[in-house]
Design an enzyme around this catalytic site. Structure first.
Site, PDB file in Angstrom:
ATOM      1  N   PHE A 113     -14.200   4.465  -0.951  1.00  0.00           N
ATOM      2  CA  PHE A 113     -13.983   3.031  -1.166  1.00  0.00           C
ATOM      3  C   PHE A 113     -15.332   2.329  -1.023  1.00  0.00           C
ATOM      4  CE2 PHE A 113     -12.637  -1.271  -0.191  1.00  0.00           C
ATOM      5  CZ  PHE A 113     -11.610  -1.444  -1.099  1.00  0.00           C
ATOM      6  N   ASP A 184     -12.271   7.417   7.526  1.00  0.00           N
ATOM      7  CA  ASP A 184     -11.610   6.152   7.174  1.00  0.00           C
ATOM      8  C   ASP A 184     -10.144   6.493   6.882  1.00  0.00           C
ATOM      9  OD1 ASP A 184     -10.476   4.055   5.675  1.00  0.00           O
ATOM     10  OD2 ASP A 184     -12.384   3.503   4.747  1.00  0.00           O
ATOM     11  N   TYR A 209      -2.884  -3.419   7.456  1.00  0.00           N
ATOM     12  CA  TYR A 209      -2.083  -4.251   6.529  1.00  0.00           C
ATOM     13  C   TYR A 209      -1.419  -3.422   5.444  1.00  0.00           C
ATOM     14  CZ  TYR A 209      -6.871  -4.186   4.642  1.00  0.00           C
ATOM     15  OH  TYR A 209      -8.126  -3.792   4.246  1.00  0.00           O
ATOM     16  N   LYS A 210      -1.718  -2.116   5.402  1.00  0.00           N
ATOM     17  CA  LYS A 210      -1.104  -1.278   4.359  1.00  0.00           C
ATOM     18  C   LYS A 210       0.193  -0.674   4.903  1.00  0.00           C
ATOM     19  CE  LYS A 210      -5.682  -0.127   2.463  1.00  0.00           C
ATOM     20  NZ  LYS A 210      -5.724  -0.901   1.236  1.00  0.00           N
ATOM     21  N   ARG A 356      -1.405   2.276 -10.160  1.00  0.00           N
ATOM     22  CA  ARG A 356      -1.275   2.914  -8.840  1.00  0.00           C
ATOM     23  C   ARG A 356       0.059   2.520  -8.196  1.00  0.00           C
ATOM     24  NH1 ARG A 356      -5.411   1.767  -3.867  1.00  0.00           N
ATOM     25  NH2 ARG A 356      -4.458  -0.270  -4.065  1.00  0.00           N
TER      26      ARG A 356
HETATM   27  C1  LIG Z   1     -10.392   3.145   2.046  1.00  0.00           C
HETATM   28  C2  LIG Z   1     -10.662   1.718   2.386  1.00  0.00           C
HETATM   29  N1  LIG Z   1     -11.672   1.419   3.228  1.00  0.00           N
HETATM   30  C3  LIG Z   1     -11.970   0.136   3.534  1.00  0.00           C
HETATM   31  C4  LIG Z   1     -11.246  -0.910   3.015  1.00  0.00           C
HETATM   32  C5  LIG Z   1     -11.647  -2.346   3.309  1.00  0.00           C
HETATM   33  O1  LIG Z   1     -11.183  -2.793   4.485  1.00  0.00           O
HETATM   34  P1  LIG Z   1     -11.369  -4.298   5.006  1.00  0.00           P
HETATM   35  O2  LIG Z   1     -11.249  -5.218   3.848  1.00  0.00           O
HETATM   36  O3  LIG Z   1     -10.229  -4.451   5.970  1.00  0.00           O
HETATM   37  O4  LIG Z   1     -12.675  -4.401   5.667  1.00  0.00           O
HETATM   38  C6  LIG Z   1     -10.168  -0.642   2.168  1.00  0.00           C
HETATM   39  C7  LIG Z   1      -9.375  -1.755   1.625  1.00  0.00           C
HETATM   40  O5  LIG Z   1      -8.417  -1.595   0.926  1.00  0.00           O
HETATM   41  C8  LIG Z   1      -9.884   0.702   1.835  1.00  0.00           C
HETATM   42  O6  LIG Z   1      -8.896   1.003   0.984  1.00  0.00           O
END
Ligand SMILES: Cc1ncc(COP(=O)(O)O)c(C=O)c1O
Length: 397
Positions: A113, A184, A209-210, A356
């Site tokens: 990500f 992560d 939040y997921k 998705r």
């Molecule tokens: C794999 C992954 N890492 C990091 C994040 C970003 O997290 P945040 O916006 O809470 O900092 C996301 C957001 O969807 C994600 O899917």
């Protein structure tokens, strides 16, 4: 056995909607509404500042962490909540790099990500000590682990494809090379079985939040392996990570244990919502959630492939290599997803062409999967997506 009909009844799911986007934002748990009201009216409203003590606001990041720990195979006292996942990844990486001062490589993969890679680059630039972010293909990660690597920083379940890394194997290889492993868990916590303690992962962070249904903007969490935490020098040395914040000492001294990963004032209302959302997980076995999730994703793939020939699977076919989401490639994927949403089936779209779909067994059942594919097959067969309004890109896809 987990009673998934009972867990489903604990969520507000809008009439006529099949929600396959809990991998982006989980739905509203009934208890969360009630809890938010209590926090606002009875705690903030009536107790005012006293609520930090009387309503236990100050201890909330720890309490919530204790609820998340069993869902990710973490030992008690190893998880703190707060901030955002981007910030928690920064903290973890900063700590890892300071523990391997003679090494310069941060190893990741190019499917990660973007925020994790952006945060790593930002940290590397601030440190200005010659670190290099090396992002290889996901399949090449294992072979790229060598003695130059300070930290292996990976997202366990890929946000786009649902591909899942082998956490135990890669962590072990990292350790054999003398590197630290940071995971992560954004698409893992509440979605797949995770055994941080068993894998001896060094750091992990995730969002709530997921699949944990903590609501939009819910705080993130961070895990540090218990044997390591006392070595961590927090890069974000905020006052609430201090050993005695209300001494107001001018010098920083980190708190004992995971509390040192706290930074500043927690988002109390949002934390309360999360705390209520996590109550749904009481007594739920992640192994059963995972088994159910595999049944649902397998059914979805089978039905889509049988009835929607224009779509190409973009997720691993082997369920053991896949998280709780499934993506399909389609040239008109964005428009098709908008048409699908207009007909009550909510998924999302990830560039360049992936539709998705997330499957959260706590509130998605086999009937939902079958009905969703009925609608999808109709949208594609009728070219219902082929309308100008469905091609107009919104800010959030
Ligand atoms: C794999 C992954 N890492 C990091 C994040 C970003 O997290 P945040 O916006 O809470 O900092 C996301 C957001 O969807 C994600 O899917």
């Amino acid at each position: 056995m987990t009673d998934f009909a009972a867990t489903k009844a604990r969520f507000h799911l809008p009439e006529g909607v099949i929600y396959l986007d809990g991998n982006s934002l989980g739905p509203l748990p009934h208890g969360a509404m009630e809890r938010a009201r209590r926090t606002i009216e009875s705690e903030w409203g009536e107790m005012l500042i006293r609520a930090w003590n009387l309503a236990g606001w100050m201890d909330q990041p720890r309490r919530v962490g204790e609820r998340i720990a069993p869902l990710i195979g973490a030992e008690p006292g190893t998880v703190a909540t707060g901030d955002t996942l981007s910030i928690k990844m920064y903290q973890a990486l900063a700590a890892a790099l300071s523990m391997r001062p003679d090494r310069r490589i941060v190893l990741s993969d190019d499917g990660n990500f973007p925020t994790d890679l952006y945060m790593a680059k930002g940290l590397i630039e601030s440190l200005d000590r010659g670190h290099v972010l090396k992002a290889v293909a996901p399949e090449a990660v294992e072979d790229a682990i060598d003695e130059s690597v300070a930290a292996l920083m990976l997202t366990h379940v890929d946000y786009g494809s649902g591909r899942m890394h082998d956490m135990a194997r890669l962590t072990e290889k990292a350790h054999r090379a003398g590197a630290l492993a940071i995971w992560d868990l954004a698409h893992s916590a509440g979605a797949v079985t995770v055994d941080l303690a068993g894998c001896e992962a060094d750091f992990a962070a995730g969002c709530t939040y997921k699949y944990l249904n903590g609501g939009p903007g819910a705080p993130a969490f961070i895990y540090v392996r218990p044997g390591l935490i006392d070595e961590v020098r927090p890069a974000l040395s905020g006052w609430l990570g201090h050993e005695a914040p209300f001494d107001f000492a001018l010098g920083y001294a980190p708190a004992k244990g995971i509390a040192r990963m706290r930074v500043g004032t927690p988002p109390v209302v949002q934390m309360s919502i999360l705390e209520a959302a996590l109550e749904i997980w009481d007594g739920i076995d992640m192994g059963q959630v995972r088994a159910r999730s595999i049944e649902l994703t397998e059914l979805f793939i089978r039905e889509v492939e049988a009835r929607c020939p224009a779509l190409r699977l973009a997720s691993p076919r082997d369920p053991a290599m896949r998280g709780s989401q499934v993506s399909f490639r389609f040239e008109h994927g964005y428009a098709a997803m908008q048409a699908l949403i207009a007909q009550g089936v909510i998924g999302d779209f990830r560039a360049p062409d992936r539709m998705r779909f997330g499957f959260a067994p706590l509130y998605i059942d086999e009937g939902d999967v079958r009905r969703a594919v009925d609608v999808l097959a109709r949208v594609l067969a009728d070219r219902a997506w082929d309308r100008p309004e469905y091609s107009r890109r919104e800010a959030v896809t």
